[in-house]
Design a protein around this motif. Structure first.
Motif, PDB file in Angstrom:
ATOM      1  N   VAL A  36       0.841  -1.191   0.000  1.00 53.13           N
ATOM      2  CA  VAL A  36       0.000   0.000   0.000  1.00 53.13           C
ATOM      3  C   VAL A  36       0.878   1.243   0.000  1.00 53.13           C
ATOM      4  O   VAL A  36       1.846   1.328   0.768  1.00 53.13           O
ATOM      5  CB  VAL A  36      -0.926   0.002   1.237  1.00 53.13           C
ATOM      6  CG1 VAL A  36      -1.751   1.292   1.283  1.00 53.13           C
ATOM      7  CG2 VAL A  36      -1.843  -1.212   1.230  1.00 53.13           C
ATOM      8  N   GLN A  37       0.545   2.200  -0.843  1.00 55.56           N
ATOM      9  CA  GLN A  37       1.272   3.467  -0.847  1.00 55.56           C
ATOM     10  C   GLN A  37       0.906   4.262   0.397  1.00 55.56           C
ATOM     11  O   GLN A  37      -0.267   4.364   0.766  1.00 55.56           O
ATOM     12  CB  GLN A  37       0.927   4.281  -2.095  1.00 55.56           C
ATOM     13  CG  GLN A  37       1.688   5.610  -2.191  1.00 55.56           C
ATOM     14  CD  GLN A  37       1.337   6.392  -3.438  1.00 55.56           C
ATOM     15  OE1 GLN A  37       0.819   5.839  -4.410  1.00 55.56           O
ATOM     16  NE2 GLN A  37       1.603   7.690  -3.421  1.00 55.56           N
ATOM     17  N   ILE A  38       1.905   4.841   1.058  1.00 54.20           N
ATOM     18  CA  ILE A  38       1.700   5.555   2.324  1.00 54.20           C
ATOM     19  C   ILE A  38       2.232   6.968   2.194  1.00 54.20           C
ATOM     20  O   ILE A  38       3.325   7.195   1.658  1.00 54.20           O
ATOM     21  CB  ILE A  38       2.414   4.831   3.483  1.00 54.20           C
ATOM     22  CG1 ILE A  38       1.894   3.406   3.615  1.00 54.20           C
ATOM     23  CG2 ILE A  38       2.239   5.591   4.797  1.00 54.20           C
ATOM     24  CD1 ILE A  38       2.819   2.492   4.346  1.00 54.20           C
ATOM     25  N   GLU A  39       1.484   7.920   2.702  1.00 55.25           N
ATOM     26  CA  GLU A  39       1.928   9.308   2.732  1.00 55.25           C
ATOM     27  C   GLU A  39       1.678   9.890   4.121  1.00 55.25           C
ATOM     28  O   GLU A  39       0.551   9.836   4.621  1.00 55.25           O
ATOM     29  CB  GLU A  39       1.185  10.150   1.690  1.00 55.25           C
ATOM     30  CG  GLU A  39       1.526   9.802   0.256  1.00 55.25           C
ATOM     31  CD  GLU A  39       0.823  10.727  -0.729  1.00 55.25           C
ATOM     32  OE1 GLU A  39       0.263  11.753  -0.283  1.00 55.25           O
ATOM     33  OE2 GLU A  39       0.834  10.409  -1.933  1.00 55.25           O
ATOM     34  N   GLU A  40       2.734  10.405   4.760  1.00 56.87           N
ATOM     35  CA  GLU A  40       2.571  11.192   5.975  1.00 56.87           C
ATOM     36  C   GLU A  40       2.427  12.630   5.505  1.00 56.87           C
ATOM     37  O   GLU A  40       3.363  13.223   4.994  1.00 56.87           O
ATOM     38  CB  GLU A  40       3.774  10.999   6.892  1.00 56.87           C
ATOM     39  CG  GLU A  40       3.912   9.557   7.371  1.00 56.87           C
ATOM     40  CD  GLU A  40       5.024   9.372   8.388  1.00 56.87           C
ATOM     41  OE1 GLU A  40       4.985  10.050   9.434  1.00 56.87           O
ATOM     42  OE2 GLU A  40       5.934   8.573   8.106  1.00 56.87           O
ATOM     43  N   ALA A  41       1.215  13.171   5.681  1.00 53.33           N
ATOM     44  CA  ALA A  41       0.840  14.354   4.925  1.00 53.33           C
ATOM     45  C   ALA A  41       0.181  15.424   5.786  1.00 53.33           C
ATOM     46  O   ALA A  41      -0.163  15.204   6.946  1.00 53.33           O
ATOM     47  CB  ALA A  41      -0.121  13.938   3.812  1.00 53.33           C
ATOM     48  N   TYR A  42       0.023  16.602   5.187  1.00 52.07           N
ATOM     49  CA  TYR A  42      -0.816  17.662   5.735  1.00 52.07           C
ATOM     50  C   TYR A  42      -2.208  17.451   5.131  1.00 52.07           C
ATOM     51  O   TYR A  42      -2.398  17.626   3.931  1.00 52.07           O
ATOM     52  CB  TYR A  42      -0.275  19.033   5.344  1.00 52.07           C
ATOM     53  CG  TYR A  42       0.912  19.494   6.162  1.00 52.07           C
ATOM     54  CD1 TYR A  42       1.820  18.587   6.698  1.00 52.07           C
ATOM     55  CD2 TYR A  42       1.120  20.842   6.399  1.00 52.07           C
ATOM     56  CE1 TYR A  42       2.899  19.011   7.443  1.00 52.07           C
ATOM     57  CE2 TYR A  42       2.209  21.295   7.143  1.00 52.07           C
ATOM     58  CZ  TYR A  42       3.095  20.364   7.660  1.00 52.07           C
ATOM     59  OH  TYR A  42       4.163  20.785   8.398  1.00 52.07           O
TER      60      TYR A  42
END
Length: 279
Positions: A221-227
């Motif tokens: 799964v693609q993961i993004e720690e994001a705003y």
């Protein structure tokens, strides 16, 4: 049922006899840190990761703890042994200790307190959340984030959420960016991408949060720690909250719903991982 036994500064005592010194820095100033550590089938889950986060926080506070991680784990295991609880939560608290001089110059022995309780029954269905502007609560954010004993704003928000029929509040900051829950982390899924608030927002790096990220990575799964802007929440496909106590719970809010397909797959693998590590 036998009385719960807790740990206070080297002693195992019945909870009815447990006391904290009036001069303890944790009592007087909230000067200390805590970790909530899960155990299942009387075995600790991810204790080393909790203790590493604790050490990082102690270093930030310049709070010296001579007790080694191995010694702390022995104490935690002993507390599990003397209590008749198969699966539950241990709350390890390290305070500045008993202050005898000026609080800001105190260099005495830290206080070590550990309580134990069964895991609160976890809902089997998705749970309702509400969104609160964190500026309305006395929330303290640290950089780097530490698990401070000062949770007054978090507890007030949790109480307010429950009064509105919700299981947990989710905060957004003054810029309208999602941060975290009162006592948990939050994740969203949009177009098969797993999104979670960035740590540089002052979000606590939850041990279960990191476990979920690792599981999702293994799943491809693609993961993004994001705003994540608050105004985009209704565009999300799925959402869930996580913590040491609950693991992972799908969540919803008024005017939004989901079938939680990917969430359920992640939850299944998370439960397998917890069970395998605690067998």
């Amino acid at each position: 049922m036998p009385e719960t036994i807790v740990y206070i500064n080297g002693q195992l005592v019945p909870i009815s006899d447990a006391t904290v010194s009036f001069r303890d820095g944790g009592f007087q100033f909230g000067d200390g840190l805590f970790e909530t550590i899960r155990f299942q089938n009387r075995k600790l889950f991810s204790a080393e990761n909790h203790l590493q986060r604790l050490r990082n926080g102690l270093e930030s506070l310049d709070l010296k703890l001579d007790t080694s991680n191995a010694e702390l784990i022995q104490i935690l295991q002993k507390l599990i042994q003397v209590n008749q609880i198969d699966s539950g939560l241990l709350r390890l608290m390290i305070t500045r200790g008993e202050i005898t001089g000026t609080p800001w110059n105190h260099t005495g022995k830290p206080g070590i307190y550990i309580s134990i309780r069964p895991i609160t029954p976890i809902p089997e269905q998705s749970v309702k959340v509400v969104y609160f502007e964190e500026a309305n609560y006395p929330i303290i954010r640290f950089n780097p984030a530490i698990k401070s004993m000062n949770y007054i704003g978090n507890m007030k928000a949790k109480k307010d959420a429950e009064s509105q029929g919700a299981y947990e509040p989710i905060f957004y900051n003054s810029n309208g960016i999602i941060t975290e829950c009162a006592i948990r982390n939050v994740f969203y899924i949009k177009d098969e991408v797993l999104l979670t608030p960035s740590l540089d927002l002052g979000v606590l790096p939850g041990v279960m949060r990191n476990t979920i990220i690792n599981i999702a990575t293994e799943m491809g799964v693609q993961i993004e720690e994001a705003y994540i802007p608050f105004i985009t929440i209704n565009e999300m496909d799925e959402a869930f909250i996580s913590s040491t106590g609950i693991g992972l719970l799908p969540c919803y809010w008024d005017g939004w719903s989901s079938e939680f397909n990917l969430t359920q797959n992640i939850a299944l693998k998370l439960n397998l991982k917890i069970n395998n590590l605690c067998e």
